[in-house]
Structure formats: C-alpha cells, structure tokens
Design an enzyme around this catalytic site. Sequence first.
Site, PDB file in Angstrom:
ATOM      1  N   GLU A  36      39.227  14.033 -40.840  1.00 28.65           N
ATOM      2  CA  GLU A  36      38.070  13.226 -41.248  1.00 28.65           C
ATOM      3  C   GLU A  36      37.645  13.607 -42.668  1.00 28.65           C
ATOM      4  O   GLU A  36      37.551  14.786 -43.001  1.00 28.65           O
ATOM      5  CB  GLU A  36      36.930  13.485 -40.266  1.00 28.65           C
ATOM      6  CG  GLU A  36      36.256  12.235 -39.794  1.00 28.65           C
ATOM      7  CD  GLU A  36      37.167  11.286 -39.025  1.00 28.65           C
ATOM      8  OE1 GLU A  36      37.625  10.289 -39.644  1.00 28.65           O
ATOM      9  OE2 GLU A  36      37.407  11.525 -37.831  1.00 28.65           O
ATOM     10  N   ASP A  39      40.958  11.341 -46.325  1.00 30.67           N
ATOM     11  CA  ASP A  39      41.721  10.216 -46.912  1.00 30.67           C
ATOM     12  C   ASP A  39      41.520  10.112 -48.424  1.00 30.67           C
ATOM     13  O   ASP A  39      42.486  10.052 -49.174  1.00 30.67           O
ATOM     14  CB  ASP A  39      41.411   8.886 -46.201  1.00 30.67           C
ATOM     15  CG  ASP A  39      39.936   8.536 -46.140  1.00 30.67           C
ATOM     16  OD1 ASP A  39      39.087   9.389 -46.478  1.00 30.67           O
ATOM     17  OD2 ASP A  39      39.628   7.388 -45.747  1.00 30.67           O
ATOM     18  N   SER A  70      34.250 -17.804 -33.515  1.00 31.83           N
ATOM     19  CA  SER A  70      34.438 -16.529 -32.825  1.00 31.83           C
ATOM     20  C   SER A  70      33.635 -16.570 -31.533  1.00 31.83           C
ATOM     21  O   SER A  70      32.492 -17.050 -31.529  1.00 31.83           O
ATOM     22  CB  SER A  70      33.941 -15.386 -33.711  1.00 31.83           C
ATOM     23  OG  SER A  70      33.876 -14.188 -32.963  1.00 31.83           O
ATOM     24  N   GLY A 127      32.576   2.119 -35.881  1.00 28.98           N
ATOM     25  CA  GLY A 127      33.610   2.988 -36.429  1.00 28.98           C
ATOM     26  C   GLY A 127      34.940   2.879 -35.709  1.00 28.98           C
ATOM     27  O   GLY A 127      35.808   3.735 -35.860  1.00 28.98           O
ATOM     28  N   LEU A 128      35.143   1.828 -34.908  1.00 25.38           N
ATOM     29  CA  LEU A 128      36.452   1.615 -34.280  1.00 25.38           C
ATOM     30  C   LEU A 128      37.214   0.502 -34.996  1.00 25.38           C
ATOM     31  O   LEU A 128      38.205  -0.018 -34.504  1.00 25.38           O
ATOM     32  CB  LEU A 128      36.290   1.303 -32.785  1.00 25.38           C
ATOM     33  CG  LEU A 128      35.578   2.387 -31.965  1.00 25.38           C
ATOM     34  CD1 LEU A 128      35.440   1.952 -30.506  1.00 25.38           C
ATOM     35  CD2 LEU A 128      36.310   3.718 -32.035  1.00 25.38           C
ATOM     36  N   SER A 129      36.708   0.126 -36.159  1.00 31.17           N
ATOM     37  CA  SER A 129      37.430  -0.756 -37.089  1.00 31.17           C
ATOM     38  C   SER A 129      37.607  -2.195 -36.626  1.00 31.17           C
ATOM     39  O   SER A 129      38.690  -2.769 -36.737  1.00 31.17           O
ATOM     40  CB  SER A 129      38.806  -0.187 -37.429  1.00 31.17           C
ATOM     41  OG  SER A 129      38.653   0.950 -38.195  1.00 31.17           O
ATOM     42  N   SER A 130      36.533  -2.788 -36.165  1.00 34.26           N
ATOM     43  CA  SER A 130      36.629  -4.218 -35.842  1.00 34.26           C
ATOM     44  C   SER A 130      36.884  -5.030 -37.101  1.00 34.26           C
ATOM     45  O   SER A 130      37.556  -6.060 -37.057  1.00 34.26           O
ATOM     46  CB  SER A 130      35.376  -4.699 -35.112  1.00 34.26           C
ATOM     47  OG  SER A 130      34.254  -4.740 -35.958  1.00 34.26           O
ATOM     48  N   GLU A 163      38.809  -6.369 -48.147  1.00 39.39           N
ATOM     49  CA  GLU A 163      37.524  -5.770 -47.733  1.00 39.39           C
ATOM     50  C   GLU A 163      36.833  -5.091 -48.925  1.00 39.39           C
ATOM     51  O   GLU A 163      35.620  -5.194 -49.090  1.00 39.39           O
ATOM     52  CB  GLU A 163      37.727  -4.784 -46.566  1.00 39.39           C
ATOM     53  CG  GLU A 163      36.413  -4.198 -46.065  1.00 39.39           C
ATOM     54  CD  GLU A 163      36.418  -3.688 -44.633  1.00 39.39           C
ATOM     55  OE1 GLU A 163      37.307  -4.057 -43.841  1.00 39.39           O
ATOM     56  OE2 GLU A 163      35.501  -2.918 -44.288  1.00 39.39           O
ATOM     57  N   ASP A 175      42.098   2.514 -41.864  1.00 42.64           N
ATOM     58  CA  ASP A 175      41.794   1.574 -40.781  1.00 42.64           C
ATOM     59  C   ASP A 175      42.818   0.453 -40.721  1.00 42.64           C
ATOM     60  O   ASP A 175      43.408   0.166 -39.682  1.00 42.64           O
ATOM     61  CB  ASP A 175      40.401   0.962 -40.972  1.00 42.64           C
ATOM     62  CG  ASP A 175      39.316   2.008 -40.952  1.00 42.64           C
ATOM     63  OD1 ASP A 175      39.631   3.194 -40.741  1.00 42.64           O
ATOM     64  OD2 ASP A 175      38.143   1.638 -41.161  1.00 42.64           O
TER      65      ASP A 175
HETATM   66  P1  ADP Z   1      33.514  -1.630 -37.836  1.00 44.68           P
HETATM   67  O1  ADP Z   1      34.713  -2.011 -38.633  1.00 44.68           O
HETATM   68  O2  ADP Z   1      33.266  -0.159 -37.782  1.00 44.68           O
HETATM   69  O3  ADP Z   1      33.505  -2.225 -36.450  1.00 44.68           O
HETATM   70  P2  ADP Z   1      32.142  -3.125 -39.866  1.00 44.68           P
HETATM   71  O4  ADP Z   1      30.708  -3.232 -40.214  1.00 44.68           O
HETATM   72  O5  ADP Z   1      33.096  -2.655 -40.898  1.00 44.68           O
HETATM   73  O6  ADP Z   1      32.227  -2.228 -38.558  1.00 44.68           O
HETATM   74  O7  ADP Z   1      32.670  -4.561 -39.389  1.00 44.68           O
HETATM   75  C1  ADP Z   1      31.978  -5.324 -38.407  1.00 44.68           C
HETATM   76  C2  ADP Z   1      31.946  -6.772 -38.831  1.00 44.68           C
HETATM   77  O8  ADP Z   1      33.258  -7.379 -38.741  1.00 44.68           O
HETATM   78  C3  ADP Z   1      31.090  -7.644 -37.908  1.00 44.68           C
HETATM   79  O9  ADP Z   1      29.726  -7.547 -38.243  1.00 44.68           O
HETATM   80  C4  ADP Z   1      31.676  -9.024 -38.200  1.00 44.68           C
HETATM   81  O10 ADP Z   1      31.184  -9.533 -39.420  1.00 44.68           O
HETATM   82  C5  ADP Z   1      33.166  -8.738 -38.371  1.00 44.68           C
HETATM   83  N1  ADP Z   1      33.878  -8.913 -37.086  1.00 44.68           N
HETATM   84  C6  ADP Z   1      34.502  -7.965 -36.362  1.00 44.68           C
HETATM   85  N2  ADP Z   1      35.033  -8.467 -35.230  1.00 44.68           N
HETATM   86  C7  ADP Z   1      34.747  -9.780 -35.208  1.00 44.68           C
HETATM   87  C8  ADP Z   1      35.006 -10.875 -34.297  1.00 44.68           C
HETATM   88  N3  ADP Z   1      35.680 -10.709 -33.159  1.00 44.68           N
HETATM   89  N4  ADP Z   1      34.553 -12.096 -34.627  1.00 44.68           N
HETATM   90  C9  ADP Z   1      33.885 -12.277 -35.785  1.00 44.68           C
HETATM   91  N5  ADP Z   1      33.595 -11.306 -36.659  1.00 44.68           N
HETATM   92  C10 ADP Z   1      34.017 -10.075 -36.397  1.00 44.68           C
HETATM   93 MG    MG Z   2      34.946  -1.640 -40.703  1.00 46.69          MG
END
Ligand code: ADP
Ligand code: MG
Length: 390
Positions: A36, A39, A70, A127-130, A163, A175
């Site tokens: 951690e 990087d 979505s 922090g699980l990289s959505s 990003e 990520d």
């Molecule tokens: P993390 O990457 O840690 O989850 P972030 O703040 O970097 O948090 O990213 C979250 C953002 O990504 C959400 O607020 C949204 O804008 C976008 N996002 C993630 N997953 C989805 C999804 N399934 N549908 C639409 N937007 C998404």
């Molecule tokens: Mg993120």
Amino acid sequence: MANIQELIEQFESRYGASQAEVAVFHAPGRVNLIGEHTDYNGGYVFPAALTFGTTLLIRKREDNQLGLASTNFPAGKHISIEQVSYDEADDWMNYPKGIVNELHQRGVVFSSGYDLLYHGEIPNGSGLSSSASIEVVTAFALLSMEGQETNTVDIALLSQKSENEFNGVKCGIMDQFAVANGKKDHAILLMCDTLEYELVPFQSGSYKLVIGNTNKRRGLVDSKYNERRSQCEQAVAELRAAYPELTLLGQLTAEQFHEAKHLIQDDIVRSRAEHVVEEIARVLQSNEALRSNDLHKFGELMNASHDSLRNLYEVTGAELDAMVDAARQVEGVLGSRMTGAGFGGCTVSLVHEDQVEQFKQHVGERYTAATGLVADFYVCNIGNGVERLQ
Ligand code: ADP
Ligand code: MG
C-alpha cells in the site's frame, strides 16, 4: 454473479427489440492483498481481481447514438458517440464517456452507435475499484464490438489515462491493471513503474479472504494523499546525498535505506519513507510465502503492513483500526489489514473457513460498538479479469 437473462429483459424493455444481438461483458472489482502506497514510489503492489464486478450489456445501433444506462443509477440518456465531453450533470456517465473520448484520441472511428446497460455489484467509493471496473469493461466491450485488438495492458493504460484526464482523478495504474489482467485464483505481482508483472497462484486452502467494508466515506483522502506523495519526494531529495542517482524510494533495498536514513532530517518524513521501503520488501516476501504456500507467513506480513500504515504512514484512522483490531481477536484469523488508500474503505483478512460466520458476527459487533457505523462483509474468491461472457 448477475442473472444475465433478467438483465437482458431489462435491456430490451429499456432499449426495445432489435435484430442485432446483445453481447455481455464483465470486469471485476479488485482487492490489494499487500503493498500500500508503494505504487507511486516505483514499488510493487499485489492485487487480485474479485469474482464480482460490473456486467455490461451492449448492442449495436443503426445510427451514431450512444445509449447509457445503469441499474445502479436512475438517469440514463442518448448522446452522439462522435461528440463526447465532460459534463458534471452527467455524473457517472462521465466514466464511459471518458473511455469513448480516449478511444477517439487513439484513432478509433466507430462504425455505428451502441446501446449500453451496466449492472454493478461493487459498492461504489469503497476502494474496491468500481470506477476502474466500469472503465475497463467499457473499453474492452467497445473495442471487441468494433473488431479491434483488445490488449488488456493497453486497455488498463487508456482507462487510467481517461480517469486521470477526463474525470480528473489522480489514480495510479494498479486498479485498472488488476481489473484488466486478473486471473482466477491468482494474485498479480505488479511493478508499477515498468508494468512488469507475474501471476502468482493463490491457494488459500481452508482459508478465505474476507473483505470488511467500514462504510466510512473516504473524506480527507485527496489532501492527505498529496501530502504523503510530497513527503516521499522530500525523502528522495535528502537521500540523494548518499545515492545521487535516486529518483524513487522503490529503487532502494531496505538495507540501503537504513544505512542512509539519518540523512532525512524530519522524523515524520523519515517514517513515511521507512514504511514505503519496508512495505515493498513485504510484498516480495509475500510473493515467496504464497509460492511456498506459507499462509501463516503471509498473514504475519499482512499484519505488519497494517501496523506500518497505522504507525509510520498514518493513513488508517479510527474506523480501519477498530475493524482490524476486532478481526485479530477472532480465532483462525491469520492476518488482517486495511486495503486501498486508507482513511476509510475496506479491510482484508485471511480467515479460516470454519470461523467466517464467527468473524462476521464478532467484528460486526465490535466495529459498531467502537464507531457507531455498520460494517458489510464479503467473502471473496479471486476471479478473472475483463472478459466476454456471451
Ligand atoms: P471506487 O472506484 O473506489 O469504487 P470511485 O469514486 O473511484 O470509487 O468510483 C465510483 C464511481 O464510479 C461511482 O460514483 C459512479 O460514478 C461510477 N460507477 C461505478 N460503478 C458503476 C455502475 N455499475 N454504474 C454506473 N456508474 C458506476
Ligand atoms: Mg475508483
């Protein structure tokens, strides 16, 4: 895993029927097992892809419109695939728009528009990289639909660039790299500076990785993150008196660092650098431990990582510490640490499979008693990177 048939029904009720087929893609979330704040210091990280992530349904259109929707967010709309620009009011849609923009910059000319429906199973902002998951699945799907090459290292790089530049988030490459290149039952030993990587089998036997979500929004992250980065640069500048060629802390072995650390004047800056150098050493020791199937050793390294992030790097905070402290009280826990940038987000623990229920109950109760917040737990398996499902 999402129910694909239900999603296809949702897709058709939103976008209508068509002759063209609906293709289905998936990109996972990721968890960093150890390494951690290494990087940006030219060091190693050790992430793994999760089995849950973002599913994307996509279908070609006759015109040049890009449909964005979505299941996780109410809004959705059509825009021209040829003209995308950042608009704060478009909220989450700026992530897929950024990818389309980045593909334009790389010379991709779309043969038509597309309708897209996302379904995410990753808690946002934990922090699980959505965000990396939605970026990578979008790039992979659009390139696949256009019959273009889908090199997953390139896709990780273009997603990170999107990003950074389109969404204005200064993230490193970990990520997107993990989400794009993960492999079932493997962790990824990644050198962030050169992108050299190895897939390392993760055989956890009767142990499970359990992610604990503090559900504490990461508040101060940006300012603290920038402060840590400049403290690392400060340390490098002072260590150059001994190592004139030095540009990143990751270029020093722990031994070289300890020989020269007296050159760093400020105690806090010295502690920050010490964390980085020792954390990189722990990643390499973790690689050896996992390769020889020594989960006890790996658990000890996880614990040492958290303690260093708490005491030397000071990025844990009350919530992460409370959760890790509670986790370590449970029998059958080999190690527990924060994962991600810190100040909130998630912990990851290595827990004997017979103790997982006990773990959730004990840590959940203790965490709420200490913080007033309610934790979520995910027992995780390691899944594949981005792929086409059907
Ligand atoms: P993390 O990457 O840690 O989850 P972030 O703040 O970097 O948090 O990213 C979250 C953002 O990504 C959400 O607020 C949204 O804008 C976008 N996002 C993630 N997953 C989805 C999804 N399934 N549908 C639409 N937007 C998404
Ligand atoms: Mg993120």
